[in-house]
Enzyme design. Structure first.
Site, PDB file in Angstrom:
ATOM      1  N   SER A  65      -8.606  -3.037  -3.475  1.00 14.81           N
ATOM      2  CA  SER A  65      -7.614  -2.770  -2.427  1.00 14.81           C
ATOM      3  C   SER A  65      -7.931  -3.495  -1.122  1.00 14.81           C
ATOM      4  O   SER A  65      -9.102  -3.630  -0.732  1.00 14.81           O
ATOM      5  CB  SER A  65      -7.601  -1.258  -2.170  1.00 14.81           C
ATOM      6  OG  SER A  65      -6.948  -0.968  -0.967  1.00 14.81           O
TER       7      SER A  65
ATOM      8  N   GLU B 181      -7.658  -2.202   1.556  1.00 15.57           N
ATOM      9  CA  GLU B 181      -8.297  -1.177   2.383  1.00 15.57           C
ATOM     10  C   GLU B 181      -9.806  -1.469   2.519  1.00 15.57           C
ATOM     11  O   GLU B 181     -10.441  -1.014   3.467  1.00 15.57           O
ATOM     12  CB  GLU B 181      -8.047   0.186   1.739  1.00 15.57           C
ATOM     13  CG  GLU B 181      -8.317   1.394   2.582  1.00 15.57           C
ATOM     14  CD  GLU B 181      -7.484   1.508   3.860  1.00 15.57           C
ATOM     15  OE1 GLU B 181      -6.404   0.914   3.957  1.00 15.57           O
ATOM     16  OE2 GLU B 181      -7.957   2.196   4.779  1.00 15.57           O
TER      17      GLU B 181
ATOM     18  N   TYR C 285     -12.008   6.481   0.901  1.00 19.01           N
ATOM     19  CA  TYR C 285     -11.291   5.746  -0.149  1.00 19.01           C
ATOM     20  C   TYR C 285     -11.727   4.277  -0.154  1.00 19.01           C
ATOM     21  O   TYR C 285     -12.055   3.721  -1.208  1.00 19.01           O
ATOM     22  CB  TYR C 285      -9.780   5.856   0.081  1.00 19.01           C
ATOM     23  CG  TYR C 285      -8.966   4.907  -0.772  1.00 19.01           C
ATOM     24  CD1 TYR C 285      -8.689   5.193  -2.111  1.00 19.01           C
ATOM     25  CD2 TYR C 285      -8.486   3.707  -0.255  1.00 19.01           C
ATOM     26  CE1 TYR C 285      -7.953   4.311  -2.894  1.00 19.01           C
ATOM     27  CE2 TYR C 285      -7.746   2.826  -1.023  1.00 19.01           C
ATOM     28  CZ  TYR C 285      -7.485   3.128  -2.341  1.00 19.01           C
ATOM     29  OH  TYR C 285      -6.756   2.255  -3.114  1.00 19.01           O
TER      30      TYR C 285
HETATM   31  P1  NAP Z   1      -0.837   6.287  -7.502  1.00 20.81           P
HETATM   32  O1  NAP Z   1       0.651   6.221  -7.587  1.00 20.81           O
HETATM   33  O2  NAP Z   1      -1.473   7.243  -6.552  1.00 20.81           O
HETATM   34  O3  NAP Z   1      -1.371   6.594  -8.989  1.00 20.81           O
HETATM   35  C1  NAP Z   1      -2.704   6.975  -9.215  1.00 20.81           C
HETATM   36  C2  NAP Z   1      -2.881   7.267 -10.689  1.00 20.81           C
HETATM   37  O4  NAP Z   1      -4.233   7.704 -10.907  1.00 20.81           O
HETATM   38  C3  NAP Z   1      -1.973   8.387 -11.217  1.00 20.81           C
HETATM   39  O5  NAP Z   1      -1.581   8.074 -12.522  1.00 20.81           O
HETATM   40  C4  NAP Z   1      -2.911   9.580 -11.217  1.00 20.81           C
HETATM   41  O6  NAP Z   1      -2.547  10.592 -12.134  1.00 20.81           O
HETATM   42  C5  NAP Z   1      -4.199   8.901 -11.663  1.00 20.81           C
HETATM   43  N1  NAP Z   1      -5.384   9.732 -11.391  1.00 20.81           N
HETATM   44  C6  NAP Z   1      -5.714  10.323 -10.229  1.00 20.81           C
HETATM   45  N2  NAP Z   1      -6.838  11.038 -10.376  1.00 20.81           N
HETATM   46  C7  NAP Z   1      -7.208  10.921 -11.669  1.00 20.81           C
HETATM   47  C8  NAP Z   1      -8.262  11.452 -12.452  1.00 20.81           C
HETATM   48  N3  NAP Z   1      -9.165  12.285 -11.924  1.00 20.81           N
HETATM   49  N4  NAP Z   1      -8.342  11.110 -13.747  1.00 20.81           N
HETATM   50  C9  NAP Z   1      -7.404  10.300 -14.299  1.00 20.81           C
HETATM   51  N5  NAP Z   1      -6.377   9.764 -13.621  1.00 20.81           N
HETATM   52  C10 NAP Z   1      -6.280  10.072 -12.314  1.00 20.81           C
HETATM   53  O7  NAP Z   1      -1.442   4.844  -7.181  1.00 20.81           O
HETATM   54  P2  NAP Z   1      -0.743   3.404  -7.246  1.00 20.81           P
HETATM   55  O8  NAP Z   1      -0.078   3.152  -5.957  1.00 20.81           O
HETATM   56  O9  NAP Z   1      -0.009   3.278  -8.523  1.00 20.81           O
HETATM   57  O10 NAP Z   1      -2.032   2.458  -7.278  1.00 20.81           O
HETATM   58  C11 NAP Z   1      -2.677   2.125  -8.497  1.00 20.81           C
HETATM   59  C12 NAP Z   1      -4.125   1.728  -8.216  1.00 20.81           C
HETATM   60  O11 NAP Z   1      -4.141   0.621  -7.326  1.00 20.81           O
HETATM   61  C13 NAP Z   1      -4.945   2.810  -7.552  1.00 20.81           C
HETATM   62  O12 NAP Z   1      -6.285   2.657  -8.001  1.00 20.81           O
HETATM   63  C14 NAP Z   1      -4.878   2.470  -6.065  1.00 20.81           C
HETATM   64  O13 NAP Z   1      -6.002   2.969  -5.395  1.00 20.81           O
HETATM   65  C15 NAP Z   1      -4.872   0.954  -6.146  1.00 20.81           C
HETATM   66  N6  NAP Z   1      -4.194   0.237  -5.065  1.00 20.81           N
HETATM   67  C16 NAP Z   1      -2.917   0.583  -4.709  1.00 20.81           C
HETATM   68  C17 NAP Z   1      -2.267  -0.154  -3.744  1.00 20.81           C
HETATM   69  C18 NAP Z   1      -0.845   0.160  -3.344  1.00 20.81           C
HETATM   70  O14 NAP Z   1      -0.408  -0.325  -2.295  1.00 20.81           O
HETATM   71  N7  NAP Z   1      -0.098   0.897  -4.143  1.00 20.81           N
HETATM   72  C19 NAP Z   1      -2.915  -1.257  -3.134  1.00 20.81           C
HETATM   73  C20 NAP Z   1      -4.196  -1.580  -3.562  1.00 20.81           C
HETATM   74  C21 NAP Z   1      -4.826  -0.843  -4.540  1.00 20.81           C
HETATM   75  P3  NAP Z   1      -1.524  11.788 -11.722  1.00 20.81           P
HETATM   76  O15 NAP Z   1      -0.133  11.198 -11.851  1.00 20.81           O
HETATM   77  O16 NAP Z   1      -1.824  12.834 -12.707  1.00 20.81           O
HETATM   78  O17 NAP Z   1      -1.841  12.153 -10.293  1.00 20.81           O
HETATM   79  O1  F7E Z   2      -0.328   4.224   5.381  1.00 21.91           O
HETATM   80  C1  F7E Z   2       0.305   4.777   8.958  1.00 21.91           C
HETATM   81  C2  F7E Z   2      -1.114   4.993   8.467  1.00 21.91           C
HETATM   82  O2  F7E Z   2      -0.600   5.938   3.593  1.00 21.91           O
HETATM   83  C3  F7E Z   2       0.057   2.990   5.945  1.00 21.91           C
HETATM   84  C4  F7E Z   2      -2.586   3.094  -0.576  1.00 21.91           C
HETATM   85  O3  F7E Z   2      -1.763   2.675  -1.627  1.00 21.91           O
HETATM   86  O4  F7E Z   2      -2.361   0.994   0.562  1.00 21.91           O
HETATM   87  C5  F7E Z   2      -2.168   2.387   0.707  1.00 21.91           C
HETATM   88  O5  F7E Z   2      -2.949   2.885   1.776  1.00 21.91           O
HETATM   89  C6  F7E Z   2      -0.091   3.061   7.454  1.00 21.91           C
HETATM   90  C7  F7E Z   2      -1.436   3.604   7.925  1.00 21.91           C
HETATM   91  O6  F7E Z   2      -0.941   3.467   3.077  1.00 21.91           O
HETATM   92  C8  F7E Z   2       2.024   7.952   8.695  1.00 21.91           C
HETATM   93  O7  F7E Z   2      -1.950   5.422   9.534  1.00 21.91           O
HETATM   94  C9  F7E Z   2       1.778   6.409  10.187  1.00 21.91           C
HETATM   95  O8  F7E Z   2      -1.920   2.795   8.965  1.00 21.91           O
HETATM   96  O9  F7E Z   2       1.315   4.301   3.464  1.00 21.91           O
HETATM   97  P1  F7E Z   2      -0.080   4.577   3.830  1.00 21.91           P
HETATM   98  P2  F7E Z   2      -2.424   2.932   3.286  1.00 21.91           P
HETATM   99  O10 F7E Z   2      -3.277   3.884   4.010  1.00 21.91           O
HETATM  100  O11 F7E Z   2      -2.316   1.555   3.853  1.00 21.91           O
HETATM  101  C10 F7E Z   2      -3.714   0.593   0.293  1.00 21.91           C
HETATM  102  C11 F7E Z   2      -3.729  -0.910   0.122  1.00 21.91           C
HETATM  103  C12 F7E Z   2      -4.307   1.333  -0.835  1.00 21.91           C
HETATM  104  O12 F7E Z   2      -5.146   0.804  -1.566  1.00 21.91           O
HETATM  105  C13 F7E Z   2      -4.033   2.788  -0.909  1.00 21.91           C
HETATM  106  O13 F7E Z   2      -4.286   3.277  -2.219  1.00 21.91           O
HETATM  107  O14 F7E Z   2       0.891   3.962   7.953  1.00 21.91           O
HETATM  108  N1  F7E Z   2       1.090   6.012   9.073  1.00 21.91           N
HETATM  109  N2  F7E Z   2       2.347   7.599   9.978  1.00 21.91           N
HETATM  110  C14 F7E Z   2       1.235   6.950   8.133  1.00 21.91           C
HETATM  111  N3  F7E Z   2       0.777   7.007   6.869  1.00 21.91           N
HETATM  112  C15 F7E Z   2       1.126   8.098   6.136  1.00 21.91           C
HETATM  113  N4  F7E Z   2       0.704   8.169   4.843  1.00 21.91           N
HETATM  114  N5  F7E Z   2       1.874   9.119   6.645  1.00 21.91           N
HETATM  115  C16 F7E Z   2       2.349   9.115   7.921  1.00 21.91           C
HETATM  116  O15 F7E Z   2       3.019  10.033   8.371  1.00 21.91           O
END
Ligand code: NAP
Ligand code: F7E
Length: 336
Positions: A130, A132, A153
């Site tokens: 990520s 992050e 995270y």
């Molecule tokens: P998501 O919607 O939060 O999905 C997370 C998945 O992990 C869900 O299927 C969840 O199952 C499963 N999970 C959580 N805890 C678990 C456990 N203890 N054992 C088995 N499975 C578990 O995340 P996403 O946005 O699709 O992202 C996919 C991956 O990419 C994640 O690793 C995330 O950290 C990473 N990532 C995401 C982004 C982004 O912008 N979306 C960017 C960079 C990296 P449940 O449905 O049962 O909760």
């Molecule tokens: O926040 C700001 C918050 O929770 C984005 C995950 O998929 O991407 C995701 O992480 C920004 C942050 O995503 C609210 O402070 C303001 O600066 O949508 P987010 P994230 O933290 O960037 C990365 C790449 C991952 O890997 C993660 O799994 O938005 N923000 N107000 C808020 N964020 C949330 N959630 N809620 C608010 O009310």
């Protein structure tokens, strides 16, 4: 027929990846958690009774906290490719449950990599890393940028990143990291900021919600469209050599801009209903993410296909339709 195992198949990315792998002719196995409520909304449209002919999607109960089950699944399934997407993926929540986050998002990776190594199964492994992990590193961030994570995270993801590199270097395993910047879609979890905004806007427009409470509106993110990013995951595993890739659009926008554009699309004025609640601030923030995906463009031929403006519109329209369907009692599917 190639066989893939996907952890996190019920999440946003897992659902798009499963769809794309099935379209590409794979047999897909997904790991799901036992839950008292249904947690398969995003993949219900793909699921068929395993007793039918020609079924290619199979779901298995497991949890990233249980190593023995992972070993058994890897050994029995002998997958050609493993996409490790499962994680506690919410950054703000990781400050509340840091130990759990480290266990699932960090240790879960060791359990899975050890399961592959110990079972001796030859497979290609994708690690969902990520942006992050970059934290305070100044933009633009690329494969050469040092990590400085700002959340439990982010720290757990740094550990997982290096584990994938370490298993590649130590054991010659095909382990590759995709360092993906934020990617969104109508299937995005409801508490991530983009979806929280688009969902609330639909409700405000319909007169069902008066206020939307948000945190830091000045944070900037490089937001792409999730299906483009799951396509990148597959490309990363088809490369001749296992390598790590940044996947990003190369544009950054503030939360405020996302909110403004989404509101304009519904002819709403955010000043009238948005309120700031400090509970949504993070103890440490990642201020600006802006990815440089030049390596992925050159080596994988990967390009983002959806602009920021299109992404905002797609998400707003989808939430308006979802609410409309819910209000009129029509069957609702997140897959639409
Ligand atoms: P998501 O919607 O939060 O999905 C997370 C998945 O992990 C869900 O299927 C969840 O199952 C499963 N999970 C959580 N805890 C678990 C456990 N203890 N054992 C088995 N499975 C578990 O995340 P996403 O946005 O699709 O992202 C996919 C991956 O990419 C994640 O690793 C995330 O950290 C990473 N990532 C995401 C982004 C982004 O912008 N979306 C960017 C960079 C990296 P449940 O449905 O049962 O909760
Ligand atoms: O926040 C700001 C918050 O929770 C984005 C995950 O998929 O991407 C995701 O992480 C920004 C942050 O995503 C609210 O402070 C303001 O600066 O949508 P987010 P994230 O933290 O960037 C990365 C790449 C991952 O890997 C993660 O799994 O938005 N923000 N107000 C808020 N964020 C949330 N959630 N809620 C608010 O009310």
């Amino acid at each position: 027929m190639p066989r893939a195992l996907v952890t996190g198949i019920t999440g946003q990315d897992g659902s798009y990846l499963a769809e794309q792998l099935l379209d590409r002719g794979y047999e897909v196995h997904g790991l799901i958690r036992r839950s008292a409520s249904f947690n398969t909304d995003r993949i219900d449209h793909l699921y068929r009774d395993p007793h039918e002919e020609g079924v290619r999607l199979f779901l298995h109960h497991a949890d990233l906290s249980e190593a023995g089950r992972l070993v058994k699944l890897i050994y029995e399934l002998q997958p050609d490719e493993v996409y490790h997407l499962g994680a506690q993926s919410h950054v703000r929540v990781s400050f509340d449950i840091p130990e759990y986050t480290a266990d699932i998002t960090g240790m879960g990776t060791i359990r899975l990599l050890e399961a592959i190594r110990e079972s001796g199964v030859q497979t290609r492994y994708y690690q969902a890393s990520s942006s992050e992990m970059f934290g305070t590193a100044p933009p633009p961030q690329s494969e050469a940028t040092p990590f400085h994570p700002r959340s439990p995270y982010g720290c757990a993801k740094v550990m997982s990143f290096w584990l994938a590199v370490n298993y590649r270097e130590s054991y010659g395993m095909f382990c590759a990291n995709g360092v993906l910047f934020n990617h969104e879609s109508p299937r995005r979890g409801e508490t991530f900021v983009t979806r929280k905004i688009t969902r609330a806007l639909a409700r405000v427009k319909a007169g069902l919600q008066e206020h939307l409470y948000l945190g830091n509106l000045d944070a900037c993110r490089d937001w792409g469209y999730a299906p483009d990013y799951t396509d990148a995951m597959w490309r990363i595993l088809q490369a001749d050599e296992p390598e790590d890739f940044v996947i990003a659009t190369g544009e950054t926008h503030s939360v405020r801009e996302f909110l403004q554009l989404a509101s304009e699309h519904l002819e709403l004025d955010p000043d009238e209903f948005v309120r700031i609640d400090e509970r949504y601030y993070r103890p440490a923030e990642v201020d600006v993410l802006l990815g440089d995906a030049a390596k992925a463009r050159a080596k994988l031929g990967w390009e983002p296909t959806v602009t920021f403006e299109e992404l905002v519109r797609v998400m707003v329209d989808a939430d308006v339709k979802l609410l409309d369907d819910q209000l009129s009692g029509r069957a609702v599917r997140l897959s639409e």
